[in-house]
Design an enzyme around this catalytic site. Sequence first.
Site: not given
Length: 824
Positions: A494, A591, A718, A767
């Site tokens: 998965k 769950r 940044y 990014m």
Amino acid sequence: MTTFSQLETSTKGKVIQSPQPDRPIRYLLTDSRSGIQNEASLFFAIQGERHDGHRYVSELYERGVRQFVVEKSPKETLPEANVLLVPDSVGALQQIVAHHRQQFSISLVGITGSNGKTIVKEWLSQLLLTTERVVRNPKSYNSQIGVPLSVWGIDSSHTIGIFEAGISQAGEMEKLAKVLQPTIGIFTNVGPPHDKGFESRRQKVEEKSRLFDSANTIIYRTDYALVDEVLKEKYQDKKCCTWSTNASDRADYYVQWDKKQADTEIVVRNSTSQKSQTFLVPLRDEASLENITHALIFGIHHQYDLEKWRGTIRQLRPVSMRLEWKQGINHCYLVDDSYSNDFVSLQLALDFLKQQSPNKKFTVILSDILQSGESSPILYQKLADLLLQKGIERLIGIGSEMCQQQGKFQASVIETKFFLNTEEFLQDFSPDQFFQENILIKGARTFHFERIVRRLQQKIHSTVLEINLDAITHNLNQYRSKLEPSTKIMVMVKAFSYGGAAFEIANLLQFHQVDYLGVAYADEGVRLREHGIRTPILVLNPAPEAFETMLAYQLEPEIYSARLLNQYVAYLGEQAKHLPIHLMLDTGMHRLGFSSDEISQLINLLQQYNLKVGSVFSHLAAADEAQHDAFTQQQIQQFQLGYEQVADSLGYQPIRHILNSAGITRFPQYQFEMVRLGIGLYGVDSSGQQPQHLQTVGTLKTVISQIKPLKTGETVGYGRRGVADRNMTIATVAIGYADGLDRGFGNGNMKMLVNEQWAPTIGSVCMDMTMLDITGIDAQEGNEVIVFGTPQSVEALAQEIGTIPYEILTNIGERVKRVFYRES
């Protein structure tokens, strides 16, 4: 040519039937899924802890194999087969090949050591091809089985053999020495690999040196004091040809490495005559320099014409020891084996091509096979027969010999096209000529097939996740070794196979015959089915609207509530009986799943609908944490009680499974009929008990885009969060949070490996890029940078920002290129 009638004399075996004793033996098989399989093949049925080759005798007989070496008499009727019964099939393989080796008096170089064996073998082979007909192991085929399979390739056309031999425990080298019988030895070095298989490092050196008992000369570097001590003690200097980079050492040759900007000048001085020879090599790292020096000492000591070597030396590059599986253009997949081409390694590459096969069409782009020693008509007829047996539909042949012999392929390949050289192929190339196919690209180095790879490879940016398929196989077998032979195994693929890429890994797992695959959602299972996966697939979180699709693709649903069970029957009606369902019991994870007070309702629904239950399972909440072991035991007991209630109502025993990766290691007594392997397959030991037994599967790499200086007080990135506290050198690397690199790794919270030195991040992760402080590191733009893998594990990286390895792995973006490879 060896015949079956000769086997009895070369082994301790007994012929139990031989209707055609004079049948020739051309090909040796140890794996029913690979190799050339016809009446000239001899199959060795090998028994291991988790496998038994005898299971495949009948299947191979159906495919045309007519000769077998077995450890127990076949139960099947094999009227046309020659069968030899032996006490040990691997031992028989070695004995048969040792007999074969004795038929040839050629010089044979045996190479052993801890590291560098394959590189020394490949570089020495390239140098010797200027004057010799060379036979060698393909790749790193150096094991108890790999060595004899390689030595079987010796024939009368060869003038020298070069074979590496690796061992992992005492007693193994003596067997390989009998197979190889080397006349010349090279001991590369000694280090930690496989230390655990020996009582001491000295014992490991002594065991490895057994390879040289028949040798006339042993080449080694005396700077490894233990190697020097053992070899001189054992052989009393009579066979030793030594070299050193230490001027005060009394070696036969003194070697100097003078590193230039892009090359290294190697000076080799004979300590007796004081005569020096100088070579310029395009290498700078210490390991590569040591490896090429072994080859140069060999050439000098055996008086080869080194002027013929110099041109080849200038073209030496790091050798790829692996087969790479890459995503290509137009939904194609590439097996990149573009650095060499010989018949034995071609067979291995074709086997790999067939094993990793998400598409149906197979194309081979192949150069001339150089320096084979065989006449072209015989060699290319063998090649045509091989391509026919492997089901290759298209051949693109490149080279003058391929063009001259193209008539040989008319009956074996559906489609053919031939070019005199690589340039001619590239001029004819059009991307739309290739669509949804598997392509093997294999060419001798002089053809520069890397240019073809660049044209066919999918264009994705330079950040790459390399996935070691051999490591996945190793980890799978490591967990299998903890299970009873009857216990089934489900492997979780998965979430894009935990970030690795789903169907490529699923193909490998299918090849290794796992019993189930597990996915989270139906569309993941559909994608696997569309790429040829036939293994049963369990969908852990099925959506009701996907039930019809699941039926169409034979995807088996987890049923975790009465509501979902009712929806399943409502959507599919009577067709619901055509798929096994898998019942999830909630024993404490809280769950999904039926709680203990819902079991009665579940039983009533099962009796009402009369569905087929494939398995009943639960999920352990804390199998990896010892402080919760009492709770884990409680979960298991509750699961057993719930299962017994369900099984009693059904009147049959569905499969039980509750253990995950950590549970397999810590609670093997509860493996029941099946276990579920997840993160452990990918090299992460969540139990904390056996990390040394698992191998690293994924290595995330990027490159340096730009290097620039930063003055004290200047900032980077940044928010000006990266501040230079001194004059610094900054490297911008091509990976950012869009590729899955968590922003928490910025501002010095992780380090990346640049030219074997650690470089911390500086400033924020952007990014598409991240900045590193590489002050004092010798680096250039375009250099490779390792984010995680070896030596920085994904577990260690996760700890830096307080997360778990699962998150690090599954965050890796799909735009990151995946390259799958095998080491051998």
